[in-house]
Design an enzyme around this catalytic site. Structure first.
Site, PDB file in Angstrom:
ATOM      1  N   SER A 105      68.161  27.347  11.351  1.00  0.00           N
ATOM      2  CA  SER A 105      68.910  28.235  12.250  1.00  0.00           C
ATOM      3  C   SER A 105      69.447  29.432  11.493  1.00  0.00           C
ATOM      4  O   SER A 105      69.725  29.348  10.294  1.00  0.00           O
ATOM      5  CB  SER A 105      70.111  27.483  12.865  1.00  0.00           C
ATOM      6  N   HIS A 159      70.917  28.236   7.970  1.00  0.00           N
ATOM      7  CA  HIS A 159      71.287  26.823   7.849  1.00  0.00           C
ATOM      8  C   HIS A 159      70.032  25.959   8.024  1.00  0.00           C
ATOM      9  O   HIS A 159      69.255  26.187   8.959  1.00  0.00           O
ATOM     10  CB  HIS A 159      72.329  26.458   8.915  1.00  0.00           C
ATOM     11  N   ASN A 192      74.495  33.731   8.648  1.00  0.00           N
ATOM     12  CA  ASN A 192      74.263  32.620   7.723  1.00  0.00           C
ATOM     13  C   ASN A 192      72.973  31.908   8.114  1.00  0.00           C
ATOM     14  O   ASN A 192      72.651  31.816   9.309  1.00  0.00           O
ATOM     15  CB  ASN A 192      75.438  31.633   7.822  1.00  0.00           C
ATOM     16  N   ASP A 232      79.585  26.303  10.513  1.00  0.00           N
ATOM     17  CA  ASP A 232      78.279  26.385  11.188  1.00  0.00           C
ATOM     18  C   ASP A 232      78.404  26.294  12.708  1.00  0.00           C
ATOM     19  O   ASP A 232      77.557  25.699  13.376  1.00  0.00           O
ATOM     20  CB  ASP A 232      77.319  25.300  10.652  1.00  0.00           C
TER      21      ASP A 232
HETATM   22  C1  GRF Z   1      69.028  27.080   2.110  1.00  0.00           C
HETATM   23  O1  GRF Z   1      68.387  26.011   2.757  1.00  0.00           O
HETATM   24  C2  GRF Z   1      70.338  27.369   2.752  1.00  0.00           C
HETATM   25  O2  GRF Z   1      70.314  27.371   4.123  1.00  0.00           O
HETATM   26  C3  GRF Z   1      71.135  26.227   2.213  1.00  0.00           C
HETATM   27  O3  GRF Z   1      70.798  26.219   0.848  1.00  0.00           O
HETATM   28  C4  GRF Z   1      69.476  26.697   0.720  1.00  0.00           C
HETATM   29  C5  GRF Z   1      69.467  27.890  -0.204  1.00  0.00           C
HETATM   30  O4  GRF Z   1      68.404  27.835  -1.060  1.00  0.00           O
HETATM   31  N1  GRF Z   1      72.518  26.331   2.486  1.00  0.00           N
HETATM   32  P1  GRF Z   1      68.092  29.044  -2.034  1.00  0.00           P
HETATM   33  O5  GRF Z   1      69.291  29.230  -2.939  1.00  0.00           O
HETATM   34  O6  GRF Z   1      67.835  30.268  -1.181  1.00  0.00           O
HETATM   35  O7  GRF Z   1      66.868  28.643  -2.803  1.00  0.00           O
END
Ligand code: GRF
Length: 201
Positions: free
Chosen positions: A135, A108, A106, A144
């Site tokens: 991360s 984050h 994942n 997370d």
């Molecule tokens: C990323 O920052 C991800 O880590 C978070 O949401 C965002 C996703 O953006 N959970 P996208 O859909 O790839 O534009």
């Protein structure tokens, strides 16, 4: 060749970056399917690259467990080597995580363990810190909390909003994600060594 299933909920900008990277002839991984819990805008990126999509709408199911079971069944058809959560805004139920662990990673938008959860960027701003980060982790049964595979600091600038800060974090997330996927595919990063097995949690 490492095969990837990518799960999204939103715009899929990180998915787009992964599709572009894995499209290069010498990249050792390929996205074979893109899934989502809702009709995500990011499906357009999969379609642009000719990658099949699967939609398992969260609200069509009575419980998280039933949704997770259907998602698991549909993903299993593709037999991906690795699941990449790239902006999937749903907690995966424990049986799903147990079935795929440690082959789920994942991204984050914070420097974990700082600011876990759905609002990592907003929470960093609210805390008034002068740096946050990005991360890439292995998904475990928590929110997370899994082993950290890569992370990098990003400065919080005066006048930053959630939007401007997230826009500076996302390119870092993308770079880290692509690097982690490459290292896993090359055998330089062993997820079983990084993560506890389901039975030892
Ligand atoms: C990323 O920052 C991800 O880590 C978070 O949401 C965002 C996703 O953006 N959970 P996208 O859909 O790839 O534009």
């Amino acid at each position: 060749m490492l095969t990837l299933a990518v799960l999204i909920s939103g715009a899929g900008s990180n998915l787009r970056a992964l599709l572009e990277a894995t499209h290069e002839a010498d990249f050792p991984a390929r996205v074979i399917v893109v899934g989502a819990d809702r009709q995500a805008d990011g499906f357009a990126h999969a379609e642009a690259f000719g990658i099949p999509t699967l939609l398992v709408p969260f609200h069509d199911f009575e419980s998280r467990e039933e949704w997770g079971a259907e998602l698991h069944a549909q993903l299993s058809v593709w037999q991906p080597d690795l699941l990449v959560l790239s902006g999937l805004m749903r907690l995966l139920p424990a049986p799903f995580v147990d079935a795929w662990a440690p082959r789920i990673i994942n991204t984050h938008p914070a420097y974990l363990p700082e600011f876990p959860g759905a609002h990592g960027v907003r929470d960093a701003l609210a805390a008034g810190v002068d740096q946050t980060g990005a991360s890439v982790i292995v998904v475990d049964g928590g929110v997370d909390t899994g082993p950290i595979l890569a992370q990098e600091r990003v400065a919080v600038l005066p006048g930053d909003t959630e939007h401007t800060l997230h826009d500076r974090i996302k390119p870092v997330e993308r770079r880290l994600l692509i690097d982690v996927v490459r290292r896993i595919a090359q055998g330089d990063l062993d997820l079983s060594a990084a993560a506890p097995t389901a039975s030892s949690r």
